[in-house]
Scaffold this active site. Structure first.
Site, PDB file in Angstrom:
ATOM      1  N   CYS A   1      35.530  40.707  38.862  1.00  0.00           N
ATOM      2  CA  CYS A   1      35.785  41.443  37.139  1.00  0.00           C
ATOM      3  C   CYS A   1      36.893  41.433  35.969  1.00  0.00           C
ATOM      4  CB  CYS A   1      35.120  43.082  37.201  1.00  0.00           C
ATOM      5  SG  CYS A   1      35.494  43.950  35.904  1.00  0.00           S
TER       6      CYS A   1
ATOM      7  N   TYR B   1      28.140  39.092  26.416  1.00  0.00           N
ATOM      8  CA  TYR B   1      28.330  39.681  27.925  1.00  0.00           C
ATOM      9  C   TYR B   1      27.494  39.904  28.824  1.00  0.00           C
ATOM     10  CZ  TYR B   1      30.284  43.432  31.452  1.00  0.00           C
ATOM     11  OH  TYR B   1      30.239  44.459  32.880  1.00  0.00           O
TER      12      TYR B   1
ATOM     13  N   GLU C   1      32.743  35.518  34.845  1.00  0.00           N
ATOM     14  CA  GLU C   1      34.658  36.200  33.831  1.00  0.00           C
ATOM     15  C   GLU C   1      35.947  35.578  34.598  1.00  0.00           C
ATOM     16  OE1 GLU C   1      33.895  40.375  34.400  1.00  0.00           O
ATOM     17  OE2 GLU C   1      31.967  40.913  33.636  1.00  0.00           O
TER      18      GLU C   1
ATOM     19  N   ASP D   1      30.770  44.256  43.590  1.00  0.00           N
ATOM     20  CA  ASP D   1      29.969  43.802  42.158  1.00  0.00           C
ATOM     21  C   ASP D   1      29.340  42.682  42.338  1.00  0.00           C
ATOM     22  OD1 ASP D   1      31.486  45.627  40.116  1.00  0.00           O
ATOM     23  OD2 ASP D   1      33.116  44.162  40.693  1.00  0.00           O
TER      24      ASP D   1
ATOM     25  N   TYR E   1      30.558  36.628  38.861  1.00  0.00           N
ATOM     26  CA  TYR E   1      31.275  37.189  39.956  1.00  0.00           C
ATOM     27  C   TYR E   1      32.286  36.162  40.846  1.00  0.00           C
ATOM     28  CZ  TYR E   1      30.081  41.804  37.386  1.00  0.00           C
ATOM     29  OH  TYR E   1      29.824  42.858  37.110  1.00  0.00           O
TER      30      TYR E   1
ATOM     31  N   CYS F   1      38.359  48.446  37.104  1.00  0.00           N
ATOM     32  CA  CYS F   1      39.745  47.925  37.426  1.00  0.00           C
ATOM     33  C   CYS F   1      38.208  47.023  38.511  1.00  0.00           C
ATOM     34  CB  CYS F   1      40.692  48.147  38.803  1.00  0.00           C
ATOM     35  SG  CYS F   1      41.426  46.944  39.478  1.00  0.00           S
TER      36      CYS F   1
ATOM     37  N   CYS G   1      49.438  34.520  50.586  1.00  0.00           N
ATOM     38  CA  CYS G   1      49.249  33.045  50.447  1.00  0.00           C
ATOM     39  C   CYS G   1      49.958  32.719  50.597  1.00  0.00           C
ATOM     40  CB  CYS G   1      48.661  33.216  49.578  1.00  0.00           C
ATOM     41  SG  CYS G   1      48.038  31.198  48.843  1.00  0.00           S
TER      42      CYS G   1
END
Length: 220
Positions: free
Chosen positions: A54, A85, A97, A132, A137, A202, A211
């Site tokens: 998202c 959208y 997205e 999602d 995504y 969010c 990382c």
């Protein structure tokens, strides 16, 4: 076409045709950083494009980084021109997205942005991010220079090693040139959505695995 079964990317022939001009005007300035959303940008700045679920939460992660001049959200990596959208969410445009990050490389390096990217989503989930689900995504990096491409590939290899060591699966992130994959800005209400709606959804969450780029460590 995609409900009730595993999401699949459309072919160019299956994709919605879109439109030659956008149906809306992108806001002129970033609500947090105050700088223009759309270029041309000042000399010396560089562009990075990321898809990590998202785009509301993803954009906030980047505008909070020192050295980022502006951010905007949109749709990238698909076939449909000037998508809406609802069209992107249908799975029929082929886009993911995405967040466009305009940054000052003298303050923040592309490698540091890659660190934010990897650590703030789960890049092993294919056509989903958490709850999602959908091709929109998917995890993606669209590179603007050979140097970005090399850095992105190296970071994917390095992060895969630590993910594997932590029991995670294979990274599914696509790394492709931004050339030929236009970034189509999203509707005005999506731009800096979590600044306008601080309690809004969010959807961003990483694996908890740091990382091995730069000096910062993942939190959580």
């Amino acid at each position: 076409m995609f409900f009730g079964r595993t999401p699949q990317l459309p072919t160019p022939e299956q994709a919605l045709k879109g439109r030659s001009t956008p149906e809306f005007q992108v806001p002129s300035r970033h609500t947090v950083l105050g700088n223009p959303l759309v270029g041309p940008y000042p000399d010396g700045l560089e562009i990075a494009d990321f898809g990590m679920g998202c785009f509301w939460g993803a954009e906030r992660k980047f505008w909070q980084a020192e050295g980022v001049w502006t951010t905007l959200v949109g749709y990238q990596g698909g076939y449909t021109e000037n998508p809406a959208y609802e069209e992107a969410c249908s799975g029929l445009t082929g886009h993911t997205e995405a967040v466009r990050v305009v940054f000052d490389p003298s303050v923040v390096s592309y490698e540091q942005l890659l660190k934010i990217f990897w650590e703030n989503h789960n890049p092993t989930q294919g056509f989903r991010q958490g709850n999602d689900v959908g091709t929109q995504y998917r995890s993606a990096i669209y590179t603007h220079t050979p140097a970005q491409a090399a850095a992105a590939e190296a970071s994917r290899e390095a992060y895969q090693k630590v993910l594997t060591g932590s029991g995670h699966g294979t990274i599914t992130t696509e790394i492709l040139p931004a050339e030929g994959r236009p970034f189509w800005p999203a509707e005005p209400y999506h731009q800096q959505y979590l600044d306008k709606n601080p309690a809004g959804y969010c959807g961003i969450g990483g694996t908890g695995v740091s990382c091995p780029i730069g000096v910062a460590k993942a939190e959580g």
